[in-house]
Design an enzyme around this catalytic site. Structure first.
Site, short mmCIF file in Angstrom:
data_model
loop_
_atom_site.label_atom_id
_atom_site.label_comp_id
_atom_site.label_asym_id
_atom_site.label_seq_id
_atom_site.Cartn_x
_atom_site.Cartn_y
_atom_site.Cartn_z
CG ASN A 161 7.33 -43.55 -11.00
OD1 ASN A 161 6.25 -43.28 -10.47
ND2 ASN A 161 7.56 -44.72 -11.57
CG ASN A 217 13.33 -32.77 -10.00
OD1 ASN A 217 12.96 -32.23 -8.96
ND2 ASN A 217 14.47 -33.43 -10.06
CG ASP A 237 10.72 -42.41 -25.84
OD1 ASP A 237 11.53 -42.32 -24.88
OD2 ASP A 237 10.85 -43.25 -26.73
#
Length: 196
Positions: A9, A12, A69
């Site tokens: 979400n 940028n 991740d």
């Protein structure tokens, strides 16, 4: 044009990756596909977490999806905080507390070597591809810089005397773990979609 979902979400991040992908791909974030739930990240590796997020979105929403991740691995701390980087000092995910705990745990240690590692998992047409980017460096004694996020104010990449937080976004992306992993993903996407 190929549609892809990036399981984030972060506007940028989405904008940055869309620029790298160019016009032949339409990149959507989680909100764009109607995914408003918190994605689970309860695996014990970066590979596991990124795959868990990408597979969940791909299966539930029927879209090609990739997820990332990232962890900070500090040599003298047996590669901690690693997969627990965001919640090293507790579940509240407090960047300041996380940094303070790393600096505290490094007191008296001879080595300050560390690396950031990003793993991206892409789930597309039932296939899984993973891409890894690594930035090696050292942990500074004190915080410096206002840019970036997470552990950036204490991470000095190899060949630099500034922390990631003292660099512009462009400078950081050119050498960062995340930048390296995303360039591998984008090369894969462009090569495989241009042939089909």
């Amino acid at each position: 044009m190929t549609e892809l979902c990036f399981a984030t979400n972060n506007a940028n991040k989405l904008r940055e990756i869309q620029q790298m992908l160019g016009d032949e791909f339409i990149l959507k974030g989680l909100k764009d596909i109607g995914c408003l739930e918190e994605l689970a990240e309860d695996q014990d590796t970066l590979e596991g977490n990124s795959l868990q997020k990408a597979e969940f979105v791909a299966k539930k929403y029927g879209v090609a999806c990739f997820a990332d991740d990232t962890g900070l691995e500090v040599e003298a701390l047996d590669n901690a905080p690693g997969v627990y980087s965001a919640r090293y000092a507790g579940p509240q995910r407090d960047n300041q507390a996380n940094i303070s705990l790393v600096l505290e745990n490094l007191k008296g240690k001879n080595s300050r070597k560390a690396q950031f590692r990003t793993v991206i998992s892409l789930v597309e047409a039932g296939k899984v591809h993973q891409f890894t980017g690594i930035a090696k460096g050292v942990i500074a004694d004190d915080l410096s810089g206002e840019e970036g996020f997470g552990y950036d104010p204490v991470f000095i990449p190899e060949g630099e005397n500034r922390t990631f937080a003292q660099m512009s976004a462009q400078e950081k992306n050119a050498i960062s773990h995340r930048g390296k992993a995303f360039r591998k993903l984008i090369e894969h996407l462009k090569n495989n979609h241009n042939r089909s």
